[in-house]
Design a protein around this motif. Structure first.
Motif, PDB file in Angstrom:
ATOM      1  N   ASP A  85       0.818  -1.208   0.000  1.00  0.00           N
ATOM      2  CA  ASP A  85       0.000   0.000   0.000  1.00  0.00           C
ATOM      3  C   ASP A  85       0.849   1.254   0.000  1.00  0.00           C
ATOM      4  O   ASP A  85       0.397   2.309   0.421  1.00  0.00           O
ATOM      5  CB  ASP A  85      -0.940  -0.013   1.213  1.00  0.00           C
ATOM      6  N   GLY A  86       2.069   1.140  -0.478  1.00  0.00           N
ATOM      7  CA  GLY A  86       2.929   2.307  -0.586  1.00  0.00           C
ATOM      8  C   GLY A  86       3.514   2.751   0.733  1.00  0.00           C
ATOM      9  O   GLY A  86       4.159   3.772   0.783  1.00  0.00           O
ATOM     10  N   LYS A  87       3.283   2.004   1.839  1.00  0.00           N
ATOM     11  CA  LYS A  87       3.816   2.448   3.122  1.00  0.00           C
ATOM     12  C   LYS A  87       4.923   1.503   3.562  1.00  0.00           C
ATOM     13  O   LYS A  87       5.240   0.507   2.940  1.00  0.00           O
ATOM     14  CB  LYS A  87       2.697   2.462   4.168  1.00  0.00           C
ATOM     15  N   GLY A  88       5.515   1.870   4.659  1.00  0.00           N
ATOM     16  CA  GLY A  88       6.573   1.037   5.217  1.00  0.00           C
ATOM     17  C   GLY A  88       7.098   1.728   6.449  1.00  0.00           C
ATOM     18  O   GLY A  88       6.524   2.703   6.938  1.00  0.00           O
ATOM     19  N   ALA A  89       8.193   1.211   6.970  1.00  0.00           N
ATOM     20  CA  ALA A  89       8.782   1.780   8.174  1.00  0.00           C
ATOM     21  C   ALA A  89      10.278   1.906   8.009  1.00  0.00           C
ATOM     22  O   ALA A  89      10.895   1.210   7.201  1.00  0.00           O
ATOM     23  CB  ALA A  89       8.474   0.891   9.382  1.00  0.00           C
ATOM     24  N   VAL A  90      10.825   2.824   8.763  1.00  0.00           N
ATOM     25  CA  VAL A  90      12.268   3.031   8.750  1.00  0.00           C
ATOM     26  C   VAL A  90      12.817   2.828  10.142  1.00  0.00           C
ATOM     27  O   VAL A  90      12.280   3.354  11.124  1.00  0.00           O
ATOM     28  CB  VAL A  90      12.614   4.446   8.242  1.00  0.00           C
ATOM     29  N   LEU A  91      13.888   2.061  10.211  1.00  0.00           N
ATOM     30  CA  LEU A  91      14.643   1.875  11.448  1.00  0.00           C
ATOM     31  C   LEU A  91      15.906   2.716  11.325  1.00  0.00           C
ATOM     32  O   LEU A  91      16.556   2.701  10.277  1.00  0.00           O
ATOM     33  CB  LEU A  91      15.019   0.398  11.609  1.00  0.00           C
ATOM     34  N   GLU A  92      16.222   3.457  12.380  1.00  0.00           N
ATOM     35  CA  GLU A  92      17.464   4.234  12.368  1.00  0.00           C
ATOM     36  C   GLU A  92      18.301   3.846  13.586  1.00  0.00           C
ATOM     37  O   GLU A  92      17.776   3.729  14.692  1.00  0.00           O
ATOM     38  CB  GLU A  92      17.177   5.731  12.414  1.00  0.00           C
ATOM     39  N   VAL A  93      19.584   3.642  13.377  1.00  0.00           N
ATOM     40  CA  VAL A  93      20.521   3.380  14.469  1.00  0.00           C
ATOM     41  C   VAL A  93      21.646   4.406  14.362  1.00  0.00           C
ATOM     42  O   VAL A  93      22.387   4.411  13.378  1.00  0.00           O
ATOM     43  CB  VAL A  93      21.102   1.949  14.391  1.00  0.00           C
ATOM     44  N   ALA A  94      21.722   5.284  15.364  1.00  0.00           N
ATOM     45  CA  ALA A  94      22.718   6.363  15.329  1.00  0.00           C
ATOM     46  C   ALA A  94      23.699   6.177  16.481  1.00  0.00           C
ATOM     47  O   ALA A  94      23.290   5.852  17.595  1.00  0.00           O
ATOM     48  CB  ALA A  94      22.014   7.714  15.458  1.00  0.00           C
ATOM     49  N   ASP A  95      24.965   6.361  16.218  1.00  0.00           N
ATOM     50  CA  ASP A  95      25.963   6.209  17.284  1.00  0.00           C
ATOM     51  C   ASP A  95      26.915   7.382  17.314  1.00  0.00           C
ATOM     52  O   ASP A  95      26.969   8.198  16.384  1.00  0.00           O
ATOM     53  CB  ASP A  95      26.743   4.885  17.115  1.00  0.00           C
ATOM     54  N   THR A  96      27.676   7.458  18.414  1.00  0.00           N
ATOM     55  CA  THR A  96      28.680   8.520  18.557  1.00  0.00           C
ATOM     56  C   THR A  96      30.080   7.922  18.445  1.00  0.00           C
ATOM     57  O   THR A  96      31.007   8.335  19.131  1.00  0.00           O
ATOM     58  CB  THR A  96      28.514   9.241  19.909  1.00  0.00           C
ATOM     59  N   GLY A  97      30.206   6.924  17.582  1.00  0.00           N
ATOM     60  CA  GLY A  97      31.493   6.278  17.369  1.00  0.00           C
ATOM     61  C   GLY A  97      32.389   7.110  16.467  1.00  0.00           C
ATOM     62  O   GLY A  97      32.138   8.290  16.228  1.00  0.00           O
ATOM     63  N   PRO A  98      33.439   6.488  15.907  1.00  0.00           N
ATOM     64  CA  PRO A  98      34.432   7.239  15.144  1.00  0.00           C
ATOM     65  C   PRO A  98      33.960   7.642  13.749  1.00  0.00           C
ATOM     66  O   PRO A  98      34.647   8.380  13.056  1.00  0.00           O
ATOM     67  CB  PRO A  98      35.603   6.253  15.042  1.00  0.00           C
ATOM     68  N   GLY A  99      32.789   7.139  13.319  1.00  0.00           N
ATOM     69  CA  GLY A  99      32.365   7.437  11.953  1.00  0.00           C
ATOM     70  C   GLY A  99      33.062   6.506  10.968  1.00  0.00           C
ATOM     71  O   GLY A  99      33.939   5.721  11.336  1.00  0.00           O
ATOM     72  N   ILE A 100      32.681   6.617   9.720  1.00  0.00           N
ATOM     73  CA  ILE A 100      33.220   5.732   8.688  1.00  0.00           C
ATOM     74  C   ILE A 100      34.214   6.508   7.837  1.00  0.00           C
ATOM     75  O   ILE A 100      33.888   7.579   7.307  1.00  0.00           O
ATOM     76  CB  ILE A 100      32.074   5.167   7.825  1.00  0.00           C
ATOM     77  N   ALA A 101      35.424   5.961   7.730  1.00  0.00           N
ATOM     78  CA  ALA A 101      36.468   6.634   6.949  1.00  0.00           C
ATOM     79  C   ALA A 101      36.068   6.689   5.475  1.00  0.00           C
ATOM     80  O   ALA A 101      35.379   5.791   4.973  1.00  0.00           O
ATOM     81  CB  ALA A 101      37.786   5.879   7.104  1.00  0.00           C
ATOM     82  N   ASP A 102      36.510   7.738   4.803  1.00  0.00           N
ATOM     83  CA  ASP A 102      36.138   7.924   3.388  1.00  0.00           C
ATOM     84  C   ASP A 102      36.499   6.711   2.539  1.00  0.00           C
ATOM     85  O   ASP A 102      35.724   6.270   1.695  1.00  0.00           O
ATOM     86  CB  ASP A 102      36.838   9.179   2.821  1.00  0.00           C
ATOM     87  N   GLU A 103      37.683   6.137   2.807  1.00  0.00           N
ATOM     88  CA  GLU A 103      38.138   5.015   1.978  1.00  0.00           C
ATOM     89  C   GLU A 103      37.374   3.722   2.279  1.00  0.00           C
ATOM     90  O   GLU A 103      37.488   2.757   1.545  1.00  0.00           O
ATOM     91  CB  GLU A 103      39.642   4.773   2.156  1.00  0.00           C
ATOM     92  N   ASP A 104      36.572   3.712   3.350  1.00  0.00           N
ATOM     93  CA  ASP A 104      35.816   2.507   3.710  1.00  0.00           C
ATOM     94  C   ASP A 104      34.370   2.569   3.235  1.00  0.00           C
ATOM     95  O   ASP A 104      33.646   1.575   3.299  1.00  0.00           O
ATOM     96  CB  ASP A 104      35.818   2.305   5.226  1.00  0.00           C
ATOM     97  N   ARG A 105      33.921   3.720   2.777  1.00  0.00           N
ATOM     98  CA  ARG A 105      32.502   3.898   2.488  1.00  0.00           C
ATOM     99  C   ARG A 105      31.987   2.902   1.449  1.00  0.00           C
ATOM    100  O   ARG A 105      30.889   2.374   1.562  1.00  0.00           O
ATOM    101  CB  ARG A 105      32.228   5.321   1.994  1.00  0.00           C
ATOM    102  N   ALA A 106      32.807   2.659   0.424  1.00  0.00           N
ATOM    103  CA  ALA A 106      32.340   1.802  -0.676  1.00  0.00           C
ATOM    104  C   ALA A 106      32.190   0.348  -0.258  1.00  0.00           C
ATOM    105  O   ALA A 106      31.463  -0.407  -0.893  1.00  0.00           O
ATOM    106  CB  ALA A 106      33.305   1.914  -1.849  1.00  0.00           C
ATOM    107  N   LYS A 107      32.899  -0.074   0.795  1.00  0.00           N
ATOM    108  CA  LYS A 107      32.852  -1.505   1.136  1.00  0.00           C
ATOM    109  C   LYS A 107      32.052  -1.794   2.393  1.00  0.00           C
ATOM    110  O   LYS A 107      32.107  -2.898   2.914  1.00  0.00           O
ATOM    111  CB  LYS A 107      34.273  -2.062   1.269  1.00  0.00           C
TER     112      LYS A 107
END
Lengths: 394, 112
Positions: free
Chosen positions: A313-335
């Motif tokens: 019916d065109g609906k759905g739900a979103v789950l979000e998980v947010a952390d205060t960790g180190p973040g993702i390095a630019d060179e790691d984003r693709a993998k």
């Protein structure tokens, strides 16, 4: 000189002279040259057919096409003063030449056709090898679950039992050990236990990855209370958060409703995402888990048809998980979602990491028509999002 | 989060309404610190209207309980909701903390 290719030259009346000159030029280059009368097609496979024709031979086009399709030749050179009626067979392996170019030019063109022939043969050989590899892989995949489940788990279980038995014996004989010996044996047993934990985690991840592989029977998708699944998983991870002094917060939106999934696999996604966040967040940090109803931007992306992926019916739900960790390095984003895609970040509590957790999440989410993505910058934590299509009660 | 403290003769009743999230942790910690300073370790937590408590909040309650017991104190709960019960089971609190259906029963058990 060993032959570097088989060439058949066919020539009708009026072309015999040029055909003989071409044959001589090609033989001088070490090729194995056969000649035949006009209209004669090879009965044994050759690499290249050089066909001298007059224009107007529309029947020849189809014969040459047949020769290629039946693998009697891998490439064809049509030598004609004008285009064939009906055109040459539509195939990248057909080259057209003009008899006015002379034997040397025709010889060079024939050598070019030989290169095409070799490339075609190489490609077919590679396709056969790939098909064989796919058959072997399919066979391995089917048995991998059994192999991992029995042949890897059993020794690990045995080792763990032996370790516990050893610990028990040592504990019973603690009075005969010196203090230093007790400390040493405790440390050694601790190392053994942690190693076994890492092996267990890897085996579980391998099995989970295998279960979402193509060809493995899928669990039937049905209505799943996403908020209920999230609450269960988050509650179960409280001890980890408390042990690492991480604030684990949860905010579910009743509007998230039912999603279309299998509850066990949905739980696996939540567990992997929240577990990952806890793993890479330092002490004193925070992990916030939330759910909300989906909006159109959540299911649309440049590679997907939009409304088709939005659930019944065109609906759905979103789950979000947010952390205060180190973040993702630019060179790691693709993998991030690749198999064994371990990035630079390291678990802050020494927990094992196989690089399969997020790959498994992606496979599961996409299995149910969902989408997973993230936002992150180095030093600024990470936010992972999962969209799952809604389930209509009708 | 709404936090209400009701001081009775030997027992304190802490009513938590809403959710204890990151922005509420310091208020809860401050309240429990106040009880420590006053040497009051018999605590009833009315969780009837508590929708959620985060890991730090649960940690504060667990720590208070660990300090209360050696001093003859205790912590009891009134009617925690499903999400809170799940959390309590996950951290092993359900075997350490008594749960009651009414506030009066909880207060009576705490005073005993």
């Amino acid at each position: 000189m060993p032959s570097t290719g088989d060439v058949l030259i066919t020539a009708g009346v009026g072309h015999e002279g040029l055909a003989r000159e071409l044959a001589a030029a090609l033989s001088g280059r070490g090729l194995n040259v056969h000649t035949a009368e006009d209209r004669a097609l090879p009965t044994e496979p050759v690499d290249v057919i050089v066909c001298f024709v007059d224009s107007g031979r529309s029947d020849l086009a189809s014969k040459l096409g047949d020769a290629l399709h039946e693998d009697l030749a891998k490439a064809v050179v049509v030598v004609s003063p004008a285009p064939l009626e009906g055109g040459p067979p539509e195939d990248a392996a057909v080259l057209r030449a003009d008899p006015a170019w002379g034997p040397e030019a025709l010889a060079r063109l024939t050598e070019a056709a030989l290169e095409i022939a070799r490339e075609r043969e190489g490609r077919k050989s590679a396709e056969r090898r790939l098909a064989e590899i796919a058959r072997v892989r399919e066979s391995l995949d089917e048995s991998l679950g059994a192999i991992v489940s029995h042949d890897l788990r059993t020794p690990v279980t045995t080792l763990r039992l032996l370790k516990d038995l050893l610990a028990s014996h040592l504990s019973a004989r603690a009075d005969v050990l010196t203090k230093n010996e007790r400390v040493s044996t405790d440390e050694l047993l601790g190392i053994m236990g942690r190693s076994l934990d890492r092996m267990d985690a890897f085996i579980e991840d391998m099995l989970a990855a295998w279960r979402v592989s193509p060809g493995v029977p899928e669990d039937a998708a049905g209505p799943v209370d996403l908020n209920g699944v999230v609450e269960d998983i988050v509650a179960g991870l409280f001890p980890v958060a408390m042990q690492k002094d991480i604030v684990l917060d949860l905010a579910t939106d009743p509007g998230a409703g039912l999603v279309l999934a299998d509850s066990r696999r949905a739980g696996q996604v939540v567990s992997n995402l929240v577990g990952n966040a806890l793993k890479f967040t330092p002490r004193g940090g925070s992990v916030t888990v939330s759910t909300r109803p989906a909006v159109p931007d959540d299911w649309a992306d440049e590679d997907r048809a939009d409304e088709d992926r939005a659930g019944e019916d065109g609906k759905g739900a979103v789950l979000e998980v947010a952390d205060t960790g180190p973040g993702i390095a630019d060179e790691d984003r693709a993998k991030v979602f690749e198999r064994f895609g371990l990035g630079k970040a390291r678990a802050t509590g020494g927990e094992p990491s196989t690089g399969l957790g997020l790959y498994i999440c992606r496979e599961i989410v996409e299995l149910y028509g969902g989408r997973i993505w993230f936002e992150s910058a180095p030093g600024k934590g990470a936010r992972f999002f999962v969209f799952l299509p809604g389930h209509s009660e009708d | 989060m709404q936090l209400l403290r009701d001081r009775r003769e030997n027992v304190d009743v802490l009513t938590l309404r809403g959710s204890v999230r990151a922005e509420d942790n310091s208020a809860l910690a401050e309240c429990l610190n106040g009880l420590r300073e006053e040497r009051r370790f018999r605590l009833v937590i009315d969780a009837t209207d508590l929708e959620y408590i985060n890991s730090r909040g649960i940690g504060e309650v667990v720590r208070f309980l660990q300090e209360a017991r050696p001093r003859g104190g205790t912590v009891v709960l009134v009617r925690p909701r499903q999400p809170i019960e799940k959390i309590m089971k996950a951290v092993g609190l359900h075997s350490l903390v008594q749960v009651f259906d009414t506030l009066d029963e909880a207060v009576a058990a705490c005073e005993a």
